[in-house]
Design a protein around this motif. Structure first.
Motif, PDB file in Angstrom:
ATOM      1  N   GLY A  35       0.771  -1.219  -0.111  1.00 16.85           N
ATOM      2  CA  GLY A  35       0.113   0.001  -0.104  1.00 16.85           C
ATOM      3  C   GLY A  35       0.824   1.083   0.064  1.00 16.85           C
ATOM      4  O   GLY A  35       2.175   1.203  -0.433  1.00 16.85           O
ATOM      5  N   ARG A  36       0.444   2.610   0.463  1.00 15.59           N
ATOM      6  CA  ARG A  36       0.962   3.758   0.469  1.00 15.59           C
ATOM      7  C   ARG A  36       2.359   3.487   1.233  1.00 15.59           C
ATOM      8  O   ARG A  36       3.351   3.991   0.993  1.00 15.59           O
TER       9      ARG A  36
ATOM     10  N   ASP B 284       1.986  -8.747  -2.431  1.00  9.89           N
ATOM     11  CA  ASP B 284       0.847  -8.250  -2.012  1.00  9.89           C
ATOM     12  C   ASP B 284      -0.360  -9.326  -2.505  1.00  9.89           C
ATOM     13  O   ASP B 284       0.056  -9.999  -3.466  1.00  9.89           O
TER      14      ASP B 284
ATOM     15  N   ILE C  92       0.800  -3.837   5.960  1.00  7.51           N
ATOM     16  CA  ILE C  92      -0.571  -4.151   5.987  1.00  7.51           C
ATOM     17  C   ILE C  92      -1.364  -3.216   7.047  1.00  7.51           C
ATOM     18  O   ILE C  92      -1.012  -3.296   8.075  1.00  7.51           O
ATOM     19  N   GLY C  93      -1.985  -2.404   6.519  1.00  6.48           N
ATOM     20  CA  GLY C  93      -2.899  -1.400   7.619  1.00  6.48           C
ATOM     21  C   GLY C  93      -4.466  -1.721   7.563  1.00  6.48           C
ATOM     22  O   GLY C  93      -4.880  -1.671   8.630  1.00  6.48           O
ATOM     23  N   THR C  94      -5.057  -1.637   6.663  1.00  7.52           N
ATOM     24  CA  THR C  94      -6.442  -1.741   6.309  1.00  7.52           C
ATOM     25  C   THR C  94      -6.933  -2.633   7.034  1.00  7.52           C
ATOM     26  O   THR C  94      -8.249  -2.817   7.578  1.00  7.52           O
ATOM     27  N   ASP C  95      -6.384  -3.946   6.650  1.00  7.49           N
ATOM     28  CA  ASP C  95      -6.995  -5.358   7.255  1.00  7.49           C
ATOM     29  C   ASP C  95      -6.112  -5.899   8.560  1.00  7.49           C
ATOM     30  O   ASP C  95      -5.126  -6.400   8.299  1.00  7.49           O
ATOM     31  N   ILE C  96      -6.712  -5.429   9.615  1.00 10.58           N
ATOM     32  CA  ILE C  96      -6.068  -5.605  10.687  1.00 10.58           C
ATOM     33  C   ILE C  96      -5.598  -6.965  11.049  1.00 10.58           C
ATOM     34  O   ILE C  96      -4.621  -7.367  11.574  1.00 10.58           O
TER      35      ILE C  96
ATOM     36  N   SER D 200      -3.058  -8.355   9.003  1.00  9.65           N
ATOM     37  CA  SER D 200      -1.883  -7.675   9.831  1.00  9.65           C
ATOM     38  C   SER D 200      -1.308  -8.532  10.881  1.00  9.65           C
ATOM     39  O   SER D 200       0.017  -8.911  10.983  1.00  9.65           O
TER      40      SER D 200
ATOM     41  N   VAL E  57      -2.200   0.665  13.107  1.00  5.09           N
ATOM     42  CA  VAL E  57      -2.957   1.862  12.936  1.00  5.09           C
ATOM     43  C   VAL E  57      -3.311   2.666  14.216  1.00  5.09           C
ATOM     44  O   VAL E  57      -3.844   3.740  13.997  1.00  5.09           O
TER      45      VAL E  57
ATOM     46  N   HIS F 219      -3.692  -1.953  18.453  1.00  5.96           N
ATOM     47  CA  HIS F 219      -3.111  -2.717  17.324  1.00  5.96           C
ATOM     48  C   HIS F 219      -1.531  -2.861  17.422  1.00  5.96           C
ATOM     49  O   HIS F 219      -0.976  -4.023  17.343  1.00  5.96           O
TER      50      HIS F 219
ATOM     51  N   GLU G  96       0.947   7.128  10.853  1.00  7.02           N
ATOM     52  CA  GLU G  96       0.020   8.298  10.936  1.00  7.02           C
ATOM     53  C   GLU G  96       0.112   8.980  12.408  1.00  7.02           C
ATOM     54  O   GLU G  96       0.090  10.254  12.203  1.00  7.02           O
TER      55      GLU G  96
END
Length: 210
Positions: free
Chosen positions: A5-6, A26, A68-72, A75, A95, A99, A115
């Motif tokens: 990802g980013r 990925d 991986i961030g969005t799918d905890i 991750s 995140v 987590h 973040e």
């Protein structure tokens, strides 16, 4: 690099720039295709699948990063699987702090909260006299700030900044020059920029003297 990802993609490219060999993995084939010509190797795989990771030789590498961030769930499962495979150096993106704690418990050696850390850093830059801010350990920070007026035309020993404010001046930069190491005999002049280390609250208070 597991997860492109980013965060993972940017980190992978920066590591390549620093002459590291990077394998990017990925689950999204389109994302993998994006990096196919930019990384050493790329592969489309489910990072929670032990057989897939073994086939890719992940258990033989010295460093892995779980980006991986969005799918905890993915991750956490990926990080735990890497720990089970005996990977000696596991970095993982979190995140939030909850987590992060879970990632540490399942085997991550290093956890980053990009973040949160960027938000904290920018808050210091926006609201204070700090020119740059890095919290390198919980409660301890390194800041770039202007020299306070009370230190002008004095050596660090004479100004006693460490005794007064509990901070250590690590480096100094004069206008038009590079940073140099600071010593007790270093004299501070108007316009100097300092790199200062110490407890976060103390370096914040010191920066606000300017």
């Amino acid at each position: 690099m597991l997860g492109l990802g980013r965060f993972g993609g940017s980190l992978a490219l920066e590591l390549m720039r620093q002459d590291w060999e990077v394998v990017g993995i990925d689950s999204d084939p389109q994302v993998v295709q994006t990096y196919a010509d930019q990384l050493t190797h790329t592969a489309t795989a489910n990072t929670t699948d032990e057989i897939a990771l073994r086939q890719l030789g992940v258990h033989d590498v010295a460093h892995t990063v779980v980006g991986i961030g969005t799918d905890i769930e993915a991750s956490i499962l990926t990080t735990g699987l890497l720990a089970d495979l005996g990977v000696p150096n596991i970095w993982a993106k979190a995140v939030n702090r909850r987590h992060a704690r879970i990632l540490e418990r399942v085997g991550a050696h290093h956890v980053v909260l990009p973040e949160h850390e960027m938000g904290e850093r920018v808050a210091h830059l926006v609201t204070g006299q700090i020119l740059n801010f890095i919290e390198f350990e919980e409660g301890y920070a390194l800041v770039k700030t202007r020299a306070p007026e009370e230190a002008f035309d004095k050596t660090l020993a004479d100004s006693a900044l460490r005794a007064k404010y509990g901070v250590t001046v690590v480096s100094i930069k004069r206008p038009g020059e590079d940073f140099t190491y600071a010593t007790a005999d270093t004299t501070i002049y108007p316009g100097d920029i300092l790199i200062v280390a110490g407890k976060t609250r103390q370096v914040e208070a010191f920066a606000n003297l300017t």
